[in-house]
Design an enzyme around this catalytic site. Structure first.
Site, PDB file in Angstrom:
ATOM      1  CB  THR A 100     -16.497 -19.162  10.760  1.00 40.79           C
ATOM      2  OG1 THR A 100     -16.052 -18.524  11.952  1.00 40.79           O
ATOM      3  CG2 THR A 100     -16.258 -20.663  10.863  1.00 40.79           C
ATOM      4  CE  LYS A 175     -15.138 -20.409  14.715  1.00 39.35           C
ATOM      5  NZ  LYS A 175     -15.538 -19.589  15.811  1.00 39.35           N
ATOM      6  CE  LYS A 250     -20.256 -20.201   8.934  1.00 39.94           C
ATOM      7  NZ  LYS A 250     -19.908 -18.801   9.091  1.00 39.94           N
TER       8      LYS A 250
END
Ligand code: NAD
Length: 302
Positions: A100, A175, A250
């Site tokens: 990611t 995402k 994050k």
């Protein structure tokens, strides 16, 4: 002669350590590298062939899968490091970056690779450690249709839902949109449950009511944040395991960076990021390694 296709796998941590063995089971020859000797030893036990450098691991690869902590590490490994993998892998290998990272990082990797004729897709995942080990991850991909098609044998060995969201970087955008929404409905679910409890309701009865009403959502259905309501949820084991607050932070940070770049209004995402940050630093110990549903503790009365 080796007739199996070779997958070089870089980054065998919590996620990669579960994913690589599924490629072995699917019949690939997996050439693994990680900076951690423990991670490498575990991969070797699961049937991977381990290497002492990433360059050695990718040498004869048909596919290069990476599962690394963040964008600066991905860019260092492939482009900026002393021995960048884009210079040492075969030019007909396909890179599948499952880390990611910011969409800008994925686009940069894709462009740098294209200069050498190497194809790349970004393929971040949803599902966590259990789905990584079970081979049931969801992959959200960005890249050319032909590269996405070529990645299918590898992706389907590790996941059960595989989507092409658009061009390079689009997987990363999908995402962070998903995880921003997850943070928002988890926070809202926690807020509603605590409001009910503060006004005398049993959290299990309130959960049952909302599950059959318009407040029903994934957090309530699969991941109830109130301790004791749902057997097997992280809330019922002191928020151990699951999806860490630090990883949610994050992803919420990446979502805010994307919103800044596109001048999108994301007030709920911004509030969720502040809330999770407050939660991480509340109390005597850092809560970064707790499951993200522990955010309900921010609403509890002392
Ligand atoms: P992790 O820290 O457990 O694993 C990362 C691995 O990369 C480590 O073993 C580390 O030694 C290795 N590494 C770091 N730098 C390296 C380098 N230069 N060369 C080779 N290996 C290197 O992290 P994780 O939980 O496995 O997460 C990996 C990625 O997956 C992250 O981008 C994360 O955001 C994403 N992700 C994680 C989860 C989850 O639940 N853990 C869920 C979805 C997505």
């Amino acid at each position: 002669m080796n007739t199996k296709e070779i997958v070089a796998f870089i980054g065998l941590g919590n996620m990669g350590g579960g994913m690589a063995p599924n490629l072995v089971k699917a019949g690939f020859d997996v050439h693994a590298f990680d900076l951690s000797k423990e991670a490498l030893a575990a991969a070797e036990q699961q049937g991977c062939t381990v290497y002492t450098s990433a360059n050695e691991a990718v040498k004869n690869a048909d596919y290069v899968v990476s599962m690394l902590p963040n964008g600066s590490i991905v860019e260092a490994v492939f482009i900026d490091g002393a021995e960048p993998l884009l210079k040492s892998m075969p030019t007909d290998a396909l890179v599948i970056d499952c880390s990611t990272v910011a969409a800008a990082s994925s686009k940069r990797l894709s462009e740098a690779a294209a200069a050498s004729g190497i194809r790349v897709i970004d393929a971040p995942v949803s599902g966590g450690i259990a789905a990584a080990a079970a081979g049931t991850l969801a992959f959200m991909c960005g890249g050319e249709q032909s590269a996405f098609d070529a990645a299918q044998p590898v992706l389907s060995a590790m996941g059960s839902n595989i989507f092409l969201a658009g061009e390079a970087g689009a997987g990363q955008i999908a995402k962070i949109c998903n995880n921003m929404l997850l943070a928002v409905h988890m926070s809202g679910t926690a807020e509603a449950l605590q409001l009910g409890v503060d006004n005398g309701l049993d959290p299990k009865i309130l959960s049952d009511i909302m599950l059959k009403s318009s407040g029903c959502n994934w957090s309530l259905e699969k991941y109830n944040p109130y301790p004791g309501v749902m057997e097997g949820a992280p809330a019922s084991r002191n928020y151990e395991g699951g999806f860490m607050v630090d990883l949610m932070l994050k992803d919420l940070g990446l979502a805010q960076e994307a919103a800044l770049a596109s001048q999108s209004a994301t007030p709920m995402g911004a509030a969720a990021r502040s809330l999770f940050n407050l939660h991480k630093h509340s109390g005597e110990t850092d809560k970064g390694s707790k499951d993200f549903s522990s955010v309900i503790q921010m609403y509890k009365r002392a």
